[in-house]
Design an enzyme around this catalytic site. Sequence first.
Site, PDB file in Angstrom:
ATOM      1  N   ASN A   8       0.875  -1.180   0.000  1.00  0.00           N
ATOM      2  CA  ASN A   8       0.000   0.000   0.000  1.00  0.00           C
ATOM      3  C   ASN A   8       0.906   1.222   0.000  1.00  0.00           C
ATOM      4  OD1 ASN A   8      -1.782   2.071   0.544  1.00  0.00           O
ATOM      5  ND2 ASN A   8      -2.175   1.450   2.673  1.00  0.00           N
ATOM      6  N   TRP A   9       1.000   1.866  -1.143  1.00  0.00           N
ATOM      7  CA  TRP A   9       1.935   2.991  -1.270  1.00  0.00           C
ATOM      8  C   TRP A   9       1.403   4.280  -0.641  1.00  0.00           C
ATOM      9  CZ3 TRP A   9       5.562   3.692  -6.066  1.00  0.00           C
ATOM     10  CH2 TRP A   9       6.431   2.600  -6.138  1.00  0.00           C
ATOM     11  N   LYS A  10       0.111   4.301  -0.295  1.00  0.00           N
ATOM     12  CA  LYS A  10      -0.500   5.520   0.280  1.00  0.00           C
ATOM     13  C   LYS A  10      -0.230   6.708  -0.643  1.00  0.00           C
ATOM     14  CE  LYS A  10       0.010   3.421   4.766  1.00  0.00           C
ATOM     15  NZ  LYS A  10       0.042   3.579   6.202  1.00  0.00           N
ATOM     16  N   HIS A  93      -9.458   1.739   4.662  1.00  0.00           N
ATOM     17  CA  HIS A  93      -8.195   1.905   5.390  1.00  0.00           C
ATOM     18  C   HIS A  93      -8.404   2.923   6.511  1.00  0.00           C
ATOM     19  CE1 HIS A  93      -4.095   2.984   6.375  1.00  0.00           C
ATOM     20  NE2 HIS A  93      -3.746   1.837   5.853  1.00  0.00           N
ATOM     21  N   GLU A  95      -6.763   5.304   7.479  1.00  0.00           N
ATOM     22  CA  GLU A  95      -6.509   6.703   7.108  1.00  0.00           C
ATOM     23  C   GLU A  95      -7.694   7.292   6.346  1.00  0.00           C
ATOM     24  OE1 GLU A  95      -2.692   5.857   5.353  1.00  0.00           O
ATOM     25  OE2 GLU A  95      -1.973   5.336   7.351  1.00  0.00           O
ATOM     26  N   GLU A 163      -5.684  -4.248  10.859  1.00  0.00           N
ATOM     27  CA  GLU A 163      -4.581  -3.313  11.028  1.00  0.00           C
ATOM     28  C   GLU A 163      -4.795  -2.500  12.307  1.00  0.00           C
ATOM     29  OE1 GLU A 163      -2.512  -2.290   7.118  1.00  0.00           O
ATOM     30  OE2 GLU A 163      -4.279  -1.024   7.183  1.00  0.00           O
ATOM     31  N   GLY A 169       2.662   2.324  10.719  1.00  0.00           N
ATOM     32  CA  GLY A 169       3.718   3.315  10.549  1.00  0.00           C
ATOM     33  C   GLY A 169       4.472   3.665  11.827  1.00  0.00           C
ATOM     34  N   SER A 208       3.266  -2.089  10.345  1.00  0.00           N
ATOM     35  CA  SER A 208       4.704  -2.211  10.640  1.00  0.00           C
ATOM     36  C   SER A 208       5.302  -3.569  10.301  1.00  0.00           C
ATOM     37  CB  SER A 208       4.986  -1.845  12.105  1.00  0.00           C
ATOM     38  OG  SER A 208       4.706  -0.471  12.318  1.00  0.00           O
TER      39      SER A 208
HETATM   40  P1  PGA Z   1       2.841   0.299   7.558  1.00  0.00           P
HETATM   41  O1  PGA Z   1       1.380   0.593   6.953  1.00  0.00           O
HETATM   42  O2  PGA Z   1       3.288  -1.036   7.005  1.00  0.00           O
HETATM   43  O3  PGA Z   1       3.689   1.429   7.063  1.00  0.00           O
HETATM   44  O4  PGA Z   1       2.700   0.277   9.033  1.00  0.00           O
HETATM   45  C1  PGA Z   1       0.440  -0.426   6.824  1.00  0.00           C
HETATM   46  C2  PGA Z   1      -0.857   0.129   6.259  1.00  0.00           C
HETATM   47  O5  PGA Z   1      -1.264   1.230   6.651  1.00  0.00           O
HETATM   48  O6  PGA Z   1      -1.493  -0.512   5.408  1.00  0.00           O
END
Ligand code: PGA
Length: 249
Positions: A8-10, A93, A95, A163, A169, A208
Amino acid sequence: MRPLIAGNWKMHGLAQQLGEIGAVATAVETTAPSADILICLPATLIDRAAQIVRGRIAIGGEDCSAEEAGAFTGDISVEMLKDAGASAVIVGHSERRHYHGETDAIVSAKAKAASRAGLLTIICIGETKSQRAHNETLSVCDAQLAGSMPDGMTLTATAIAHEPLWAIGTGQIPTSEEIVAVHARIRRRLLARFGEDGRLVRILYGGSIKPDNAHEILALPEVDGGLIGGASLLACDFEAIIRTVSAGH
Ligand code: PGA
């Protein structure tokens, strides 16, 4: 169950980073890992990435509209994602839930649209730090799962990504026991709702995952793959994670 390793590149990635995707596709072609490999990208990169990978790995979107078309400035439909070359999409997600106020009902409508279009659909759920501290992890995940996964999904093309928000992150991850407990619970809820077919849904862990912890996490029971943010941006990291799955299954 064949694991799914999804990046997931966000909101990262310009044309100059497309080489990372090409490198992952080439590595996957050479090593033929025992997992499905997917990279979910900002919409601007999907078309070019799909042309680069030529089916060697899957390319996905990070969000979609629940609507098919219409006056929804800035939104992107599942049909548009498919048209650009995506075969998968992430919905719900944390976010999106946090910064865009997406509720379970909105996420459910998006998942329905994605499934209707035949996209592999990753539905994200997860608890906050304070919910975990208050022992609410399982009830929060139950409610999000029930509310965000509509009826009528193609179960083989649906993944639930657990998640924990506090693990995204941050470099913090739950203990193996904690991951197993949540994943076992999610599986039980899926079985209760769909009968034996509940086993067809992949349950991913996200938060993470890095090359040095991937093997342990991805080998846990009811962990059918991972959703990987930061460590999916560089081909060397993402490939290292993919290799741990091949070694572990
Ligand atoms: P991360 O993000 O691996 O950077 O913790 C995971 C995600 O938000 O899908």
